[in-house]
Each structure stands twice: as C-alpha cells, then as structure tokens.
Design a protein around this motif. Structure first.
Motif, PDB file in Angstrom:
ATOM      1  N   LEU A 205      -0.187  16.028 -11.806  1.00  0.00           N
ATOM      2  CA  LEU A 205      -0.241  17.652 -11.793  1.00  0.00           C
ATOM      3  C   LEU A 205      -1.169  18.192 -12.536  1.00  0.00           C
ATOM      4  O   LEU A 205      -1.747  19.119 -12.085  1.00  0.00           O
ATOM      5  CB  LEU A 205       1.054  18.042 -12.197  1.00  0.00           C
ATOM      6  N   VAL A 208      -4.566  18.077 -10.840  1.00  0.00           N
ATOM      7  CA  VAL A 208      -4.771  18.786  -9.799  1.00  0.00           C
ATOM      8  C   VAL A 208      -5.056  20.327 -10.108  1.00  0.00           C
ATOM      9  O   VAL A 208      -5.817  21.158  -9.486  1.00  0.00           O
ATOM     10  CB  VAL A 208      -3.517  19.024  -8.932  1.00  0.00           C
ATOM     11  N   LEU A 214      -1.281  22.626  -6.542  1.00  0.00           N
ATOM     12  CA  LEU A 214      -0.823  21.795  -5.823  1.00  0.00           C
ATOM     13  C   LEU A 214      -0.512  22.150  -4.551  1.00  0.00           C
ATOM     14  O   LEU A 214      -0.856  21.669  -3.348  1.00  0.00           O
ATOM     15  CB  LEU A 214       0.460  20.946  -6.541  1.00  0.00           C
ATOM     16  N   GLY A 317      -0.417  14.759  -4.481  1.00  0.00           N
ATOM     17  CA  GLY A 317      -1.534  15.100  -5.643  1.00  0.00           C
ATOM     18  C   GLY A 317      -2.772  14.121  -5.545  1.00  0.00           C
ATOM     19  O   GLY A 317      -4.008  14.685  -5.915  1.00  0.00           O
TER      20      GLY A 317
END
Length: 651
Positions: A205, A208, A214, A317
């Motif tokens: 996360l 990304v 995301l 992701g």
C-alpha cells in the motif's frame, strides 16, 4: 553475502531453535501412544486456537492466494471467504467428534469410522484419503519454501537444496515430539503468518502511494483490461455470471470464477477441516472450549479481515508497482519492483508476486526481508507439520497396529510413528523433487478429496439413516468423480469427454454430487434393524450430551435460513449482484464506498459471515461445552475389546 541473506539466516536459526526446543519437550512428555499422537487429549485452549488456525491456513494462503488475486482479480478474491467456510466445517463436526473421541477413546478417525460403521473397508479408505491429502499437500508446501528461499537468497540456495534443508528441522521436531510439539510450534507459526500478511500488505500500500492511489489505479486498470465478462466489465472487478455451460471451467468467458464455481471451490476448501487430520485435532483437546473462539474470532474474524483487506491490497497493488509491464508502458504503474520483465513471464508466474513484494525492503530494511521470509516459511510448515504427524498416526494405528501388531506396546507405537513421519515426508520430498508436474496435479486433488468425508461425518454426527454400504460406495464414487474432473483425469487417465471443472463446477462439487447421491440411494436399499440399534447407541449419547433445549430448538429454522442466505449471496449464485450493486465498475464516481462494488460486497458479507459463525457456534451451542460431563468408557479404543460394552467392533 547481501545483508538481507545474512538476516534471513539469523531469523531462520532463531525459528529453528524454537522448533527444536518444543520437539525435545514433546518427546519428554510423550509417555504413551495417546500422548504422542493426540497430545494425551490435553492441548490447552489458547494453543488449540492458534495451532488449528495455523493448520487451516497454509503457505498457500501466504504465497499463492495473493498471486491468484493478482492474476484473476476480485472475482477470485471471493476465495478469501475460506477464512469462514473452513471453520464452518469445524462448527458442524468438531464438537461431536470430540465427544465421541472422549467417550470411546478414539485416537484416529479411522478407528471412529470403523467402529461406528462396523467396517474396516472404510478404515482403509480414510487412510487413503489422509495420505492422498497429506503427501501432495505437504510436497507443495515444502517445494514452495525451497522456491521462496531460492528467490530471496538470489539463487544461493537451489530450489531442491533449499527444500530438503528446510525440511530437516520440521522432520526432527515432528518425529520427536508428536502432535504436542506440532501444536506449540504452530502457535508461533500462526502469529508469524498473520503478521507477515499484514506487513506485506502495508508495504504494498505504501509503495502504491496510499489508499486513494490504490483505488484510482484499480479503476485505470479496468479501463485498459481486454479480458471482459459477458456483461462487458473488466475481469478484475466483476464475476462472469452465475454459471457458464462450457466444457472446461478455465475456458469460461471473462474468467472461471462464476457464482457456482466460487461456491463449489469453497466446498473444496471446506475439506481442510473435514479431512482426517482435523479429526485428530478434535480428539487432542481437553474439552470443546477452544472450538468456538478458534472458529469465530481467530479464523472468521481475524484471518478473514486480513485476507479480505491485505491480500487484496497485495494482489491488486502488485499491478501498480511494476509487476504488470503493460501498465508500466501505459504510465499507469510505477516501477518499484524492478523485475525487468512482466511477472507472468517469469518462471514462477503469479507465485513470484509475494517474494517480489518482500524484496522491496532489501535495501532499506534488510532485517525485515529476513523476518518476512521466516513468516512465509512458518506459514508453509504450519500445515505440513500437522499433516506429517496425523498421517503418521493413522499409518501406525490403522495399518501397523490394527493389521500387523495388535498388541504393540506404547513404545513400539511411538517408534513406528516416528518412522512413519519419515516415510510421509520422504514420499512428499521425492514427489516434489522428481516430478513437479505430478505434484501440481496431485495437489489439486488434496482438498477436494478431504471434502468427500462430509457424508461419512454427517452419518456419524447427525443422520444414522446413512448405511455402511451407502457411505463406502458413495465415498469411492466421490473420489472417482473428483479425479475425473481434475487435470489429472485428462492427463493421466486420458479422459477427453470433458475438461477440468466442467460447467464451471469445481471437482469438489462434482465429487459431492456423486458421493452424497449414491450414499442416499444405496442407504435406502440397505437398511438393517440390528445395525440401526448399534448406531442408536452413539446417537442417543450425542442427543443426551449435545441436544438443544426447547428454547434453542425454536431457533433451528432461523439458523438454517441465516446459513443458506449467507452461502447463496456471499459465495454462491447471488454473489453476481456484487458487480454493480455499490457502483458501476466503469465509472469510479459512482463507487459508493470509494472502492469497486465487488470489494465492498466482500467486506460486508465477511462481517455478516462472522455473525453467522457466532450464531451457530455460540447461540446454537454447536461449539460450546456440553451441559453434561462425558464419562470415558476407555482411554484408548485399543482396549475396547477387553472391556464389557455392548458395542460391536469390526473384525
């Protein structure tokens, strides 16, 4: 040597020390065969909660699951509901199996089935199911550990070399300490598995660019996706219908994961806790107290949340940080992974995703790479160690002791049990080393075979009308149907009339159709009064100790309704509503919860699934302590013939 490799060996050494400690301690406390094979029926509550959770969710959860979310998108992510459906099997059967095991001194499920059905054929079938389940499933886990360490050591350890080396310690502690050592090591493995999945999800996360990035990235992916469902939606964010009438499920338009495919695939994964190994887990407890917290809170709530959220982040992701070169070329993704080629063109394909995500931290936090690698190793060995121990127990008790050495001493049984561990692991390693293709084919059979134990368990725990003949012929038919609708049926048996998973129905679904259907038909013609009287003694005992009060009996229709509704909409045909109910997949501005409709649907039905499990386990008392104390007739069924009970044993 790279810093990450040094840290990897440091954490592996610490992990191995913990494993060996419990192997030695388990060996010192295993005085009898019951101590060794089922921990003397004294596994503490918190140990079972963590150990059973670790056994249910293997290295495939850690490595394979995010990879398939990457490949197939959110239509496959419905598989995350196995955090609920696996322990659902436990809710249905574990408490009643524990009660019977306590009453009659069962050590293996083969003993339970043979005693109840008065048949040694079913004893042998149970051992076959256990071995076909355990050996390939174990081989998959061990080979995956070798593959992971090959990648993370930059090729320093070959796949086969790493696999054999990493297997040595697990063989030692399982063979030495038996199921008690397995249980205590599994507690640590459960914690490492959960922390590892969360940590890798957070790393993804962050790479990304955060939650909003995301969601934007997922939307952009869907705009350039060329694999569309029949309704014209991207396969990443939609189910391709309720069912497709195709020869082979994988050839379905827009992906294989139709509503029926998801449902029957969940059937297969329900086979994990109906497989013979979990019956031995049930027998190993002091009492049923650990069952409900394991099923509801540890598995459904805890692991369920982790899978629904963090494996989805890893899988989706990965596209946005360099695994998907098409998105890099279009400027939708950024190259964080530095793979130099598309993930699906690499040797491990989607299986390379998690090792690549772990490697993100190689330069900035090499210690974290080592720790996450051990988390993955623990996840892979958590299931494998349990199947080593339980399969060895069944070989010892149901084959060696029953057929060759009925008067075998406790010491002799423990010795042969240790030898059986070596046999099981040796077989798994040989298959994993010499025939990778066969390993994949056999691995596909494992959980579907385990699910075929459902009718036999239904007969013992609930429905005495099912006869020995019906159960045996049904089980054989179910195993054949599973084999014929898996890849192995086409490649090894030459069956070309249909492909794998015809009509987008998983092999476990085809198996249970033939299994339960034949069991019911044959049972209708093979009823016997004397046999029914034998069974009645078991069911009278269960009714007396597990029966519901009049107040709770009034809730039975509601329990059925809640369960059927959840299965239909969460993981069945009704799941097709998830495509658009919370927004148009083609228009991000309509996403009510700021995420694709299908993901929001999964989160909502996960929460409802936790409620369903709580209602069944606690409110309906399917996993709580029985009101009446259970008096053991014998500590070990091996002594049953010596005692004076009006219970027939099979010859």
């Amino acid at each position: 040597m790279a810093p990450k490799v040094i840290w990897l060996f440091v954490f592996v050494a610490l992990y191995w020390t913990y494993c060996i400690f419990w192997g030695i301690k388990g060996a010192r406390t295993a005085r009898t065969a019951s101590d060794y094979f089922i921990a003397g029926r004294k596994i503490p509550l918190w140990v079972f909660v963590l150990a059973a959770t670790a056994t249910s969710f293997s290295g495939w959860t850690f490595i394979g699951h995010p990879g398939l979310v990457y490949r197939d998108g959110f239509q496959y992510a419905f598989a995350s509901f196995y955090a609920i459906t696996i322990p659902f099997t436990g809710v249905i059967f574990l408490k009643r199996q524990w009660m019977l095991g306590k009453r009659f001194g069962y050590v293996t499920p083969g003993e339970m089935f043979a005693h109840y059905y008065q048949s040694n054929i079913i004893r042998l079938l149970v051992v076959i199911v256990a071995l076909v389940f355990s050996i390939p499933y174990l081989g998959v886990q061990l080979r995956a550990s070798g593959f992971l360490f090959n990648v993370l050591t930059d090729g320093l350890l070959g796949v086969e070399v790493g696999m054999w080396l990493l297997s040595i310690v697990v063989i030692l502690y399982v063979a030495m300490g038996g199921l008690r050592a397995v249980a205590y090591v599994d507690t640590m493995q459960c914690i490492l598995l959960a922390l590892g999945i969360v940590a890798i999800g957070l790393i993804t996360l962050q790479s990304v660019g955060g939650w909003h990035a995301l969601q934007e990235g997922i939307f952009k992916m869907t705009q350039v996706d060329t694999k569309l469902t029949p309704d014209g939606y991207s396969h990443y964010v939609a189910i391709p219908g309720v069912i497709q009438f195709v020869k082979s499920g994988p050839s379905a338009v827009g992906g294989a994961w139709t509503g029926i495919m998801i449902l029957t695939y969940m059937f297969a994964l329900m086979g994990i806790q109906s497989a013979p190994a979990f019956s031995m887990w049930a027998f190993s407890n002091k009492n049923p107290k650990p069952f409900a917290p394991q099923q509801v809170w540890a598995s459904s709530a805890g692991i369920g949340f982790i899978l629904i959220v963090f494996t989805a982040i890893q899988g989706m992701g990965g596209h946005l940080i360099g695994a998907d070169h098409k998105l890099l070329e279009l400027g939708i993704a950024k190259d964080v992974l530095n793979l130099h080629k598309d993930l699906m063109e690499m040797p491990g394909k989607q299986g390379m995703l998690v090792p690549a995500l772990i490697n993100i931290m190689a330069d900035t936090a090499p210690w974290l790479v080592g720790l996450l690698a051990v988390c993955a190793l623990a996840a892979m060995q958590s299931t494998g160690s349990a199947y080593m121990s339980t399969a060895a127990g069944m070989i010892t008790r149901d084959l060696y002791r029953f057929y060759l050495r009925p008067d075998a001493s406790h010491a002799e049984q423990k010795l042969f049990g240790r030898i059986a561990v070596l046999i099981v692991v040796g077989a798994a390693l040989i298959v994993a080393t010499t025939s990778k293709d066969a390993l994949v084919l056999l691995g596909g059979l494992a959980v579907a075979y385990g699910f075929q134990m459902w009718p036999a368990l239904i007969g013992i725990c609930y429905w005495p009308w099912l006869t020995r003949q019906g159960i045996v012929l049904g089980l054989i038919a179910g195993l054949i149907a599973v084999t014929c609708t898996e890849t192995i049926g086409q490649k090894w048996l030459g069956i070309k009339a249909w492909g794998r998973w015809p009509l987008t129905i998983h092999s476990a679904g085809w198996g249970i159709i033939f299994n339960l259907g034949i069991a019911i038909i044959v049972s209708a013609f093979t009823q016997d009064r004397k046999v029914q009287e034998h069974k009645a003694q078991f069911h009278h005992f269960l009714k007396e100790h597990a029966g519901l009060s009049p107040e709770k009996k009034r809730l039975v229709p509601l329990a059925w309704a809640i369960t059927l509704i959840w299965f239909f909409f969460a993981i069945g045909p009704g799941a097709v509503l998830s495509n658009t109910i919370f927004g148009n997949p083609k228009d991000m501005s309509t996403w009510i919860f700021g995420m694709p409709s299908i993901w929001a649907w999964q989160i909502i039905w996960w929460a409802l699934g936790v409620f369903m499990m709580w209602f069944l386990a606690y409110k309906m008392e399917m996993s709580t302590m029985p009101d009446k104390e259970i008096v053991a007739l014998v500590e070990d069924i091996a002594d049953l013939k010596k005692a004076r009970f009006d219970l027939d044993m099979p010859d």
